[in-house]
Design a protein around this motif. Structure first.
Motif, PDB file in Angstrom:
ATOM      1  N   ALA A 242       2.517  -4.039   2.326  1.00 20.39           N
ATOM      2  CA  ALA A 242       1.068  -4.348   1.919  1.00 20.39           C
ATOM      3  C   ALA A 242       0.320  -3.381   2.790  1.00 20.39           C
ATOM      4  N   TYR A 243       0.428  -2.985   3.972  1.00 14.65           N
ATOM      5  CA  TYR A 243      -0.352  -2.072   4.762  1.00 14.65           C
ATOM      6  C   TYR A 243      -0.186  -0.918   4.006  1.00 14.65           C
ATOM      7  N   ALA A 244       1.078  -0.444   3.891  1.00 19.02           N
ATOM      8  CA  ALA A 244       1.125   0.895   3.106  1.00 19.02           C
ATOM      9  C   ALA A 244       0.541   0.993   1.605  1.00 19.02           C
ATOM     10  N   GLU A 245       0.746   0.022   0.940  1.00 18.11           N
ATOM     11  CA  GLU A 245       0.036  -0.161  -0.359  1.00 18.11           C
ATOM     12  C   GLU A 245      -1.394  -0.140  -0.485  1.00 18.11           C
ATOM     13  N   GLY A 246      -1.930  -0.607   0.596  1.00 21.05           N
ATOM     14  CA  GLY A 246      -3.359  -0.729   1.091  1.00 21.05           C
ATOM     15  C   GLY A 246      -3.799   0.700   1.165  1.00 21.05           C
ATOM     16  N   LEU A 247      -3.163   1.079   2.249  1.00 19.70           N
ATOM     17  CA  LEU A 247      -3.675   2.513   2.572  1.00 19.70           C
ATOM     18  C   LEU A 247      -3.691   3.489   1.402  1.00 19.70           C
ATOM     19  N   TYR A 248      -2.755   3.455   0.554  1.00 18.34           N
ATOM     20  CA  TYR A 248      -2.889   4.422  -0.504  1.00 18.34           C
ATOM     21  C   TYR A 248      -3.996   4.045  -1.479  1.00 18.34           C
ATOM     22  N   TYR A 249      -4.170   2.547  -1.706  1.00 15.95           N
ATOM     23  CA  TYR A 249      -5.182   2.084  -2.577  1.00 15.95           C
ATOM     24  C   TYR A 249      -6.670   2.729  -2.028  1.00 15.95           C
ATOM     25  N   TYR A 250      -6.828   2.465  -0.977  1.00 15.86           N
ATOM     26  CA  TYR A 250      -8.109   2.634  -0.193  1.00 15.86           C
ATOM     27  C   TYR A 250      -8.498   4.146  -0.168  1.00 15.86           C
ATOM     28  N   CYS A 251      -7.482   4.919   0.172  1.00 12.85           N
ATOM     29  CA  CYS A 251      -7.665   6.264   0.560  1.00 12.85           C
ATOM     30  C   CYS A 251      -7.989   6.742  -0.782  1.00 12.85           C
TER      31      CYS A 251
ATOM     32  N   LEU B 115     -13.324   6.614   8.112  1.00 12.35           N
ATOM     33  CA  LEU B 115     -14.430   7.230   7.288  1.00 12.35           C
ATOM     34  C   LEU B 115     -15.722   7.185   8.161  1.00 12.35           C
ATOM     35  N   GLU B 116     -15.864   6.059   8.990  1.00 14.07           N
ATOM     36  CA  GLU B 116     -16.771   5.923   9.906  1.00 14.07           C
ATOM     37  C   GLU B 116     -16.805   6.738  11.103  1.00 14.07           C
ATOM     38  N   GLU B 117     -15.760   7.304  11.569  1.00 14.91           N
ATOM     39  CA  GLU B 117     -15.401   8.045  12.680  1.00 14.91           C
ATOM     40  C   GLU B 117     -15.598   7.307  14.041  1.00 14.91           C
ATOM     41  N   ASP B 118     -15.203   5.933  13.986  1.00 12.23           N
ATOM     42  CA  ASP B 118     -15.344   4.593  14.834  1.00 12.23           C
ATOM     43  C   ASP B 118     -13.975   4.723  15.545  1.00 12.23           C
ATOM     44  N   TYR B 119     -13.497   5.692  16.341  1.00 12.08           N
ATOM     45  CA  TYR B 119     -12.146   5.591  16.817  1.00 12.08           C
ATOM     46  C   TYR B 119     -11.999   4.773  17.795  1.00 12.08           C
TER      47      TYR B 119
ATOM     48  N   ALA C 160      -8.696 -17.745   8.002  1.00  6.96           N
ATOM     49  CA  ALA C 160      -8.033 -16.844   8.898  1.00  6.96           C
ATOM     50  C   ALA C 160      -6.533 -17.057   9.224  1.00  6.96           C
ATOM     51  N   ALA C 161      -6.477 -18.591   9.619  1.00  7.76           N
ATOM     52  CA  ALA C 161      -5.088 -18.969  10.114  1.00  7.76           C
ATOM     53  C   ALA C 161      -4.149 -18.982   8.923  1.00  7.76           C
ATOM     54  N   THR C 162      -4.584 -19.236   7.707  1.00  2.00           N
ATOM     55  CA  THR C 162      -3.532 -19.405   6.779  1.00  2.00           C
ATOM     56  C   THR C 162      -3.478 -18.231   5.883  1.00  2.00           C
ATOM     57  N   GLN C 163      -3.968 -16.989   6.314  1.00  2.00           N
ATOM     58  CA  GLN C 163      -4.108 -15.829   5.574  1.00  2.00           C
ATOM     59  C   GLN C 163      -2.354 -15.121   5.642  1.00  2.00           C
ATOM     60  N   THR C 164      -1.991 -14.731   4.670  1.00  2.91           N
ATOM     61  CA  THR C 164      -0.521 -14.425   4.444  1.00  2.91           C
ATOM     62  C   THR C 164      -0.344 -12.983   4.976  1.00  2.91           C
ATOM     63  N   PRO C 165       0.816 -12.602   5.364  1.00  2.00           N
ATOM     64  CA  PRO C 165       1.008 -11.319   5.958  1.00  2.00           C
ATOM     65  C   PRO C 165       0.668 -10.312   4.900  1.00  2.00           C
ATOM     66  N   GLU C 166       0.923 -10.697   3.637  1.00  5.89           N
ATOM     67  CA  GLU C 166       0.438  -9.368   2.642  1.00  5.89           C
ATOM     68  C   GLU C 166      -1.124  -9.179   2.705  1.00  5.89           C
ATOM     69  N   ALA C 167      -1.839 -10.366   2.652  1.00  2.07           N
ATOM     70  CA  ALA C 167      -3.351 -10.382   2.663  1.00  2.07           C
ATOM     71  C   ALA C 167      -3.924  -9.482   3.907  1.00  2.07           C
ATOM     72  N   LYS C 168      -3.149  -9.925   5.197  1.00  8.23           N
ATOM     73  CA  LYS C 168      -3.499  -9.337   6.487  1.00  8.23           C
ATOM     74  C   LYS C 168      -3.156  -7.860   6.233  1.00  8.23           C
ATOM     75  N   GLY C 169      -2.031  -7.542   5.932  1.00 13.62           N
ATOM     76  CA  GLY C 169      -1.733  -5.806   5.702  1.00 13.62           C
ATOM     77  C   GLY C 169      -2.778  -5.107   4.922  1.00 13.62           C
ATOM     78  N   LYS C 170      -2.980  -5.987   3.801  1.00 15.52           N
ATOM     79  CA  LYS C 170      -4.075  -5.042   2.997  1.00 15.52           C
ATOM     80  C   LYS C 170      -5.490  -4.944   3.575  1.00 15.52           C
ATOM     81  N   GLU C 171      -5.910  -6.151   4.274  1.00 18.72           N
ATOM     82  CA  GLU C 171      -7.160  -6.286   5.237  1.00 18.72           C
ATOM     83  C   GLU C 171      -7.282  -5.039   6.091  1.00 18.72           C
TER      84      GLU C 171
ATOM     85  N   ALA D  14      -5.519  -2.273   6.271  1.00 18.90           N
ATOM     86  CA  ALA D  14      -5.532  -0.788   5.780  1.00 18.90           C
ATOM     87  C   ALA D  14      -7.004  -0.637   5.276  1.00 18.90           C
ATOM     88  N   LYS D  15      -7.787  -1.504   4.663  1.00 17.63           N
ATOM     89  CA  LYS D  15      -8.889  -1.195   4.353  1.00 17.63           C
ATOM     90  C   LYS D  15      -9.817  -0.861   5.699  1.00 17.63           C
ATOM     91  N   ARG D  16      -9.637  -1.965   6.498  1.00 12.23           N
ATOM     92  CA  ARG D  16     -10.481  -1.688   7.692  1.00 12.23           C
ATOM     93  C   ARG D  16     -10.101  -0.373   8.346  1.00 12.23           C
TER      94      ARG D  16
END
Length: 107
Positions: A72-81, A40-44, A19-30, A32-34
């Protein structure tokens, strides 16, 4: 029992180091998925809490890392949507809302 305790300690240490060494790209995708899963779970409530954590993380980044994270966040949003059947339009609405929240908070 001692071996089990050692295994738990080793797993926790590995998780914390990852978690401490995760790159900004990996965090952005993470994030986005979350984000997509929480919608989808409607957990606002959890989505709002995650948004606060994400904002704190973004403030800790320098300009270059922030750009990498946001791309990475934007790319992840498109991918996961797309992956979860929401489609490109949902990703674009989500990004518009995200940008509006960022701009609204910075004023």
């Amino acid at each position: 029992m001692k071996n089990l305790l050692m295994l738990v300690v080793a797993l926790l240490t590995t998780t914390m180091l990852f978690a401490a060494t995760q790159t900004p790209e990996a965090k952005g995708k993470e994030y986005a998925k979350r984000s997509v899963l929480l919608i989808l779970e409607e957990d606002y409530d959890e989505a709002e809490a995650m948004g606060e954590k994400m904002g704190e993380y973004m403030l800790s980044l320098n300009d270059e890392s922030l750009e990498i994270f946001l791309n990475a966040y934007a790319e992840g949003l498109y991918y996961y949507c797309e992956y979860y059947g929401l489609g490109e339009d949902a990703a674009e609405l989500f990004l518009e809302s995200f940008a509006g929240a960022l701009l609204g908070e910075s004023e």
